[in-house]
Write an enzyme that holds these catalytic residues in place. Structure first.
Site, PDB file in Angstrom:
ATOM      1  N   HIS A   1      -8.677  35.156  -3.002  1.00 32.18           N
ATOM      2  CA  HIS A   1     -10.448  35.074  -2.752  1.00 32.18           C
ATOM      3  C   HIS A   1     -10.914  34.131  -3.719  1.00 32.18           C
ATOM      4  O   HIS A   1     -10.822  35.212  -4.601  1.00 32.18           O
ATOM      5  CB  HIS A   1     -10.676  35.362  -1.173  1.00 32.18           C
ATOM      6  CG  HIS A   1     -12.025  35.088  -1.316  1.00 32.18           C
ATOM      7  ND1 HIS A   1     -12.159  34.110  -0.105  1.00 32.18           N
ATOM      8  CD2 HIS A   1     -12.879  35.415  -1.374  1.00 32.18           C
ATOM      9  CE1 HIS A   1     -13.430  33.879  -0.040  1.00 32.18           C
ATOM     10  NE2 HIS A   1     -13.940  35.007  -1.355  1.00 32.18           N
TER      11      HIS A   1
ATOM     12  N   VAL B   1       2.298 -11.920   3.055  1.00 30.93           N
ATOM     13  CA  VAL B   1       1.616 -12.610   1.484  1.00 30.93           C
ATOM     14  C   VAL B   1       2.940 -14.099   1.787  1.00 30.93           C
ATOM     15  O   VAL B   1       3.983 -14.180   1.584  1.00 30.93           O
ATOM     16  CB  VAL B   1       2.240 -12.036   0.280  1.00 30.93           C
ATOM     17  CG1 VAL B   1       1.333 -12.964  -1.213  1.00 30.93           C
ATOM     18  CG2 VAL B   1       0.856 -10.967   0.048  1.00 30.93           C
TER      19      VAL B   1
ATOM     20  N   ALA C   1       0.955  -1.066  -0.194  1.00 30.17           N
ATOM     21  CA  ALA C   1      -0.171   0.098  -0.091  1.00 30.17           C
ATOM     22  C   ALA C   1       1.334   1.354   0.393  1.00 30.17           C
ATOM     23  O   ALA C   1       0.749   1.824   1.044  1.00 30.17           O
ATOM     24  CB  ALA C   1      -0.901  -0.011   1.389  1.00 30.17           C
TER      25      ALA C   1
HETATM   26  P1  NAD Z   1       6.521   2.278  -2.083  1.00 30.52           P
HETATM   27  O1  NAD Z   1       8.031   2.070  -1.186  1.00 30.52           O
HETATM   28  O2  NAD Z   1       5.952   3.663  -2.233  1.00 30.52           O
HETATM   29  O3  NAD Z   1       6.132   1.173  -0.880  1.00 30.52           O
HETATM   30  C1  NAD Z   1       5.658  -0.080  -1.274  1.00 30.52           C
HETATM   31  C2  NAD Z   1       4.904  -0.493  -0.005  1.00 30.52           C
HETATM   32  O4  NAD Z   1       4.706  -1.919  -0.046  1.00 30.52           O
HETATM   33  C3  NAD Z   1       5.628  -0.189   1.394  1.00 30.52           C
HETATM   34  O5  NAD Z   1       4.255   0.083   2.492  1.00 30.52           O
HETATM   35  C4  NAD Z   1       6.222  -1.446   1.732  1.00 30.52           C
HETATM   36  O6  NAD Z   1       5.969  -1.325   3.471  1.00 30.52           O
HETATM   37  C5  NAD Z   1       5.004  -2.735   0.963  1.00 30.52           C
HETATM   38  N1  NAD Z   1       5.554  -3.875   1.539  1.00 30.52           N
HETATM   39  C6  NAD Z   1       7.283  -4.089   1.361  1.00 30.52           C
HETATM   40  N2  NAD Z   1       7.429  -5.262   0.753  1.00 30.52           N
HETATM   41  C7  NAD Z   1       6.244  -5.892   0.950  1.00 30.52           C
HETATM   42  C8  NAD Z   1       5.729  -7.315   0.470  1.00 30.52           C
HETATM   43  N3  NAD Z   1       6.645  -8.091   0.490  1.00 30.52           N
HETATM   44  N4  NAD Z   1       3.898  -7.690   1.472  1.00 30.52           N
HETATM   45  C9  NAD Z   1       3.250  -6.932   1.456  1.00 30.52           C
HETATM   46  N5  NAD Z   1       3.894  -4.994   1.168  1.00 30.52           N
HETATM   47  C10 NAD Z   1       4.860  -4.712   0.866  1.00 30.52           C
HETATM   48  O7  NAD Z   1       6.979   1.941  -3.257  1.00 30.52           O
HETATM   49  P2  NAD Z   1       6.127   1.669  -4.904  1.00 30.52           P
HETATM   50  O8  NAD Z   1       4.758   2.032  -4.317  1.00 30.52           O
HETATM   51  O9  NAD Z   1       6.656   0.021  -5.413  1.00 30.52           O
HETATM   52  O10 NAD Z   1       6.695   2.931  -5.144  1.00 30.52           O
HETATM   53  C11 NAD Z   1       7.746   2.563  -5.402  1.00 30.52           C
HETATM   54  C12 NAD Z   1       8.594   4.080  -5.757  1.00 30.52           C
HETATM   55  O11 NAD Z   1       8.322   5.048  -6.327  1.00 30.52           O
HETATM   56  C13 NAD Z   1       8.030   5.272  -4.140  1.00 30.52           C
HETATM   57  O12 NAD Z   1       8.674   4.826  -3.510  1.00 30.52           O
HETATM   58  C14 NAD Z   1       8.265   6.262  -5.198  1.00 30.52           C
HETATM   59  O13 NAD Z   1       9.658   6.813  -4.642  1.00 30.52           O
HETATM   60  C15 NAD Z   1       8.005   6.581  -6.489  1.00 30.52           C
HETATM   61  N6  NAD Z   1       6.447   6.335  -7.370  1.00 30.52           N
HETATM   62  C16 NAD Z   1       6.484   7.858  -6.685  1.00 30.52           C
HETATM   63  C17 NAD Z   1       5.266   8.049  -6.897  1.00 30.52           C
HETATM   64  C18 NAD Z   1       4.591   9.700  -6.728  1.00 30.52           C
HETATM   65  O14 NAD Z   1       5.958  11.082  -6.888  1.00 30.52           O
HETATM   66  N7  NAD Z   1       3.079  10.224  -6.888  1.00 30.52           N
HETATM   67  C19 NAD Z   1       4.786   7.705  -8.093  1.00 30.52           C
HETATM   68  C20 NAD Z   1       4.422   6.240  -8.125  1.00 30.52           C
HETATM   69  C21 NAD Z   1       5.789   6.009  -7.723  1.00 30.52           C
END
Ligand code: NAD
Ligand code: FAD
Length: 475
Positions: A452, A245, A189
């Protein structure tokens, strides 16, 4: 005959292509090597961001936001239309068109700036030489006074749950479904999980997100993640925290997932598509010859100092393949800074003021430290918050939810963090980045005249609230 350049960039994502353009603007002779091939099999500049990241995800978020408004909130405005439908191939085609326009735009910018573009794979050899392996298998060795490594990142795979591109997908697959999956599962998430979960939920998928950590959006300020969690729940995103998982297997046209919940109870979940978005890692595979002289850190990222200098003089590294947040704008700023340092100017990136935005509904944006981070560090703070529910413009937009929170040092009043959840906060955060860059106090923000009726009045009122003098709410 081998060619020699002032600057050679490996990787044409937002870090690399920006570095190449800025170096060329400064009069340097620049080349950029990139191996990415677009959906049509042709070289496509712009890296993850333009091809399979920021831009395509925002295109789908925008299409589905419009669809959701049509099905959910247009009636509040008195607007009615026939039964709305979403043609997924048209939506995905619109996204592809935007990607093509932007990636083609980088090629045009390279030509205009006389950046030589090589389509192939680059490998840093010793002595600042780079081997280019072209897509037809031919090779050439070029050299440079300065090499900038901007190889980006790739998705992390969970051992035993390989991507198959059809049923178990990464970001690339999740951007290209041809129909709305009835059941959409997500592992992680984080930013990608929430954005892509939102896209398909708005089109009617049953979305289940399995997150390993017990806390939701742990990087966010707790007041903001609490509001976001409530809004996502209302939208029907089923986010399960503290889950492990244990297996995911493709069975016919379905994916069967086994996981244990926060109290250790085992569960099965069956979905039609599964997105694995558990973070990304620096992409350095095959990038460095053994004797290149460049070292990696314990996280597999290219080791750099605060100016993006690697262990080898004249070799620099920027963007997702080094420490710091994996964000396009962070990489681009590093690209500019490195080009300027190479040209003898003063380049610098302040990692403390890099803004974060999550483009869900509501949007989330922040800059600086959270209240918890500051309190844990023993820093005394005062905070001011203001809800969009009391902002006329937000009401007129039918988006009167969320809040802005300003955190200031309790003694100096310097702004140390601003956190927002609500409408268009992706745009509102810019003012707060400027404020923090100029070391503003909350009083500075409070004394600035805000138009505003605008959403920015929430920033103004939150800043006034630090001193308990917000006008449109009881303090
Ligand atoms: P993320 O680091 O944002 O989130 C990964 C999530 O997966 C974390 O909450 C983590 O705790 C969880 N996780 C890790 N291992 C797990 C497991 N085995 N089982 C269940 N949950 C687990 O990474 P992301 O969503 O893959 O995105 C990667 C990166 O890409 C982001 O950190 C960000 O830097 C970049 N990104 C940025 C944007 C934006 O700026 N709007 C959008 C998408 C991606
Ligand atoms: P990349 O964009 O990954 O580019 C690296 C390039 O180098 C690629 O083209 C790659 O093919 C090429 N390359 C790698 N190795 C070699 C080699 N040896 N030879 C030749 N070429 C090579 N960030 C935001 O700020 N805002 C967002 O909204 C946002 N949304 C995202 C959504 C998704 C789905 C994803 C996956 C990411 C998102 N990101 C977002 C993160 C953003 O895409 C990255 O932070 C950014 O692309 C990093 O830029 P970069 O130039 O370092 O690397």
């Amino acid at each position: 005959m081998s060619s020699h350049f002032d600057v050679l960039v490996i990787g044409a994502g937002p870090a690399g292509y920006v570095a190449a353009i800025r170096a060329a603007q400064l009069g340097l002779n620049v080349a950029c090597i990139d191996e990415f091939l677009g959906k049509d099999g042709k070289p496509a500049l712009g890296g993850t961001c333009l091809n399979v990241g920021c831009i395509p995800s925002k295109a789908l978020l925008e299409s589905t936001k419009q669809f959701h408004a049509l099905t959910h909130s247009f009636k509040d405005h008195g607007i009615s239309a026939g039964e709305p439908t979403m043609d997924v191939p048209t939506m995905v085609g619109r996204k592809d068109k935007i990607v093509k326009q932007l990636t083609g735009g980088i090629a045009t910018l390279f030509k205009a700036n006389k950046v030589k573009s090589f389509a192939g794979r680059g490998k840093l050899l010793s002595g600042k030489r780079v081997e280019i392996r072209f897509h037809d298998g031919a090779t050439e060795v070029v050299s440079a006074n300065h090499v900038i490594l901007a190889a980006g990142s790739v998705p992390i795979q969970i051992p035993g749950i390989p991507f198959d591109g059809t049923h178990i997908v990464d970001n690339v697959g999740a951007l290209d479904f041809t129909a709305v999956p009835r059941r959409f599962g997500v592992i992680g998430a984080g930013v990608i999980g929430l954005e892509m979960g939102s896209v398909w939920r708005r089109l009617g998928s049953e979305v289940t997100i399995l997150e390993a950590l017990p806390d939701f959006l742990a990087a966010c300020d707790a007041d903001i993640s609490r509001v976001a969690a409530r809004e996502y729940k209302k939208q029907g995103l089923d986010i399960k925290l503290g889950c492990k998982v244990t297996a995911a297997k493709v069975n016919g046209d379905e994916v069967q997932i086994s996981y244990t919940d926060a109290v250790g109870t085992e569960h099965q979940l069956t979905v039609d598509k599964l997105l694995v978005s558990v973070g990304r890692r620096a992409y350095t595979q095959g990038l460095l010859a053994e004797d290149s002289g460049v070292t990696l850190n314990s996280r597999g990222q290219i080791e750099v100092d605060e100016h993006c200098r690697t262990s080898l003089e004249g070799v620099w590294a920027i963007g997702d393949c080094v420490r710091g947040p994996m964000l396009a704008h962070k990489g681009s700023e590093e690209g500019i800074a490195v080009a300027e340092l190479i040209a003898g100017k003063a380049g610098h990136v302040n990692l403390d003021t890099v803004p974060w935005v999550i483009y869900t509904e509501p949007e989330i944006a922040w800059v600086g430290k959270t209240e918890k981070e500051l309190k844990d560090a023993g820093i005394p703070v005062r905070t001011g918050s203001f809800p969009f529910a009391a902002i006329g413009r937000a009401m007129a937009m039918n988006e009167a939810y969320g809040q802005v929170k300003v955190i200031a040092h309790a003694e100096t009043d310097r702004v140390l963090g601003v956190h927002m959840v609500g409408p268009m906060v992706s745009e509102l955060i810019a003012e707060c980045v400027v404020a923090m860059e100029f070391q503003a106090s909350s009083e500075d923000l409070a004394r600035i005249c805000h138009a505003h009726p605008t959403l920015s009045e929430a920033v103004h009122e939150a800043a006034l609230g630090v001193d308990k003098r917000a006008i449109h709410r009881a303090n």
